[in-house]
Enzyme design. Structure first.
Site, PDB file in Angstrom:
ATOM      1  CB  SER A  60       8.637  -7.184 -61.787  1.00 53.16           C
ATOM      2  OG  SER A  60       8.635  -5.777 -61.819  1.00 53.16           O
ATOM      3  CG  HIS A 103      10.046 -11.539 -60.914  1.00 54.17           C
ATOM      4  ND1 HIS A 103       8.938 -11.584 -61.732  1.00 54.17           N
ATOM      5  CD2 HIS A 103       9.747 -10.660 -59.927  1.00 54.17           C
ATOM      6  CE1 HIS A 103       8.008 -10.766 -61.259  1.00 54.17           C
ATOM      7  NE2 HIS A 103       8.478 -10.199 -60.160  1.00 54.17           N
ATOM      8  CD  GLU A 115       8.487 -14.388 -64.538  1.00 52.32           C
ATOM      9  OE1 GLU A 115       7.717 -14.594 -65.466  1.00 52.32           O
ATOM     10  OE2 GLU A 115       8.444 -13.336 -63.854  1.00 52.32           O
ATOM     11  CG  ASN A 145       4.751  -8.567 -63.897  1.00 59.13           C
ATOM     12  OD1 ASN A 145       3.693  -8.620 -63.276  1.00 59.13           O
ATOM     13  ND2 ASN A 145       5.910  -8.403 -63.302  1.00 59.13           N
TER      14      ASN A 145
END
Length: 298
Positions: A121, A142, A154, A192
């Site tokens: 991540s 991800h 992702e 993130n």
């Protein structure tokens, strides 16, 4: 480079790995799920099997498709079994050193055409790729938690990731029924990079006494239409995971605005890691059964 992807390897049978393995099996791929811990593997097999049976009972999957999916899933603790995989997804602990060691082993075992993907991540794909002899075939993939339900994948391109590797990975994600977004390889990628500072800011709002945790979460849920408030979401993700991503952002982007909130650090130091520990920002431990509510009289 390679034909159609038929067999995938998933390394790590935790919540992410088992969810990714389930997706592959349900979508007609042969899946090797690998974990060095046999106990973790048997827990993963049980949860995948229960999840597929649930899909069948709810009518989301035919009985035949459910049986087929369970037949496609094989578990192992032997890395050599991944020699047949066309594509390997790593979903182990979020540590650059541990992931690099695994990639070195995978590089030796897997066929030359295989793509090596990481479900990280926040860790640099370029740095993971630097450990192997095929940096063009290393990519970030991800998945969001839980993988069978969340629609997004992702994809992260390292400095050397080839177009062919990107196209193969995107096609695989779409075959698994996912919507793909693509990020360049900078700390935190897309999701993130935006989400974690918001969670961190929610901690600062609590830390400085601006409002109660309940009001912070209700404000973001009803004021911005988020399905759960940022503090509740942090508990769901794991406060230790949130903290480690904030540290990656802070180190990788070098901006003071990414410094983790002292309250977040303190909670993690205290072992208040969220739902998985029964306590985080909120307390999840069950109320003792001794207090019986009076039964309503008719």
């Amino acid at each position: 480079m390679m034909g159609e992807i038929k067999t995938i390897g998933v390394v790590g049978s935790g919540q992410m790995g088992s969810g990714i393995a389930q997706l592959g099996a349900v979508h007609g791929l042969d899946v090797w799920l690998l974990d060095t811990d046999p106990g973790a593997l048997s827990r993963a097999t049980k949860s995948i099997s229960a999840s597929i049976h649930r899909m069948v009972s709810k009518g989301h999957l035919s009985q035949a498709a459910g049986t087929d999916a369970l037949g496609r899933l094989k578990c192992t603790s032997n890395l050599e079994e991944l020699s047949t995989a066309d594509f390997v997804i790593e979903a182990i602990v979020e540590s650059e050193d541990v992931k690099k060691k695994l990639f070195v082993q995978l590089d030796k075992i897997t066929k030359r055409s295989a793509i090596l993907a990481s479900n990280t991540s926040s860790i640099s794909i370029t740095r993971l790729a630097s450990a192997v002899s095929r940096p063009l075939q290393v990519i970030g993939m991800h998945f969001m938690n839980p993988p069978p339900i969340m629609k997004l994948v992702e994809i992260i391109r390292g400095a050397d990731t080839s177009d062919e590797t990107y196209n193969e990975t995107k096609a695989l994600a779409e075959r698994l029924g996912k919507i793909v977004i693509c990020s360049q390889d900078y700390a935190g990628f897309i999701v993130n990079r935006i989400l974690m500072p918001m969670i961190n800011e929610a901690f600062f709002t609590l830390y400085t006494g601006v409002a109660t945790k309940e009001d912070i979460d209700t404000g973001m849920k009803l004021g911005t239409n988020h399905p759960m408030g940022p503090l509740q979401l942090a508990d769901f993700i794991g406060l230790d995971v949130c903290l480690s991503i904030m540290k990656v952002l802070h180190a990788g982007l070098g901006d003071g605005k990414y410094a983790p909130c002292p309250l977040l650090v303190q909670y993690v130091d205290a072992g208040r890691l969220g739902r998985k520990r029964g306590i985080g920002v909120y307390n999840y431990s069950k109320v003792p059964e001794t207090v019986k509510k009076p039964s309503p009289r008719l």
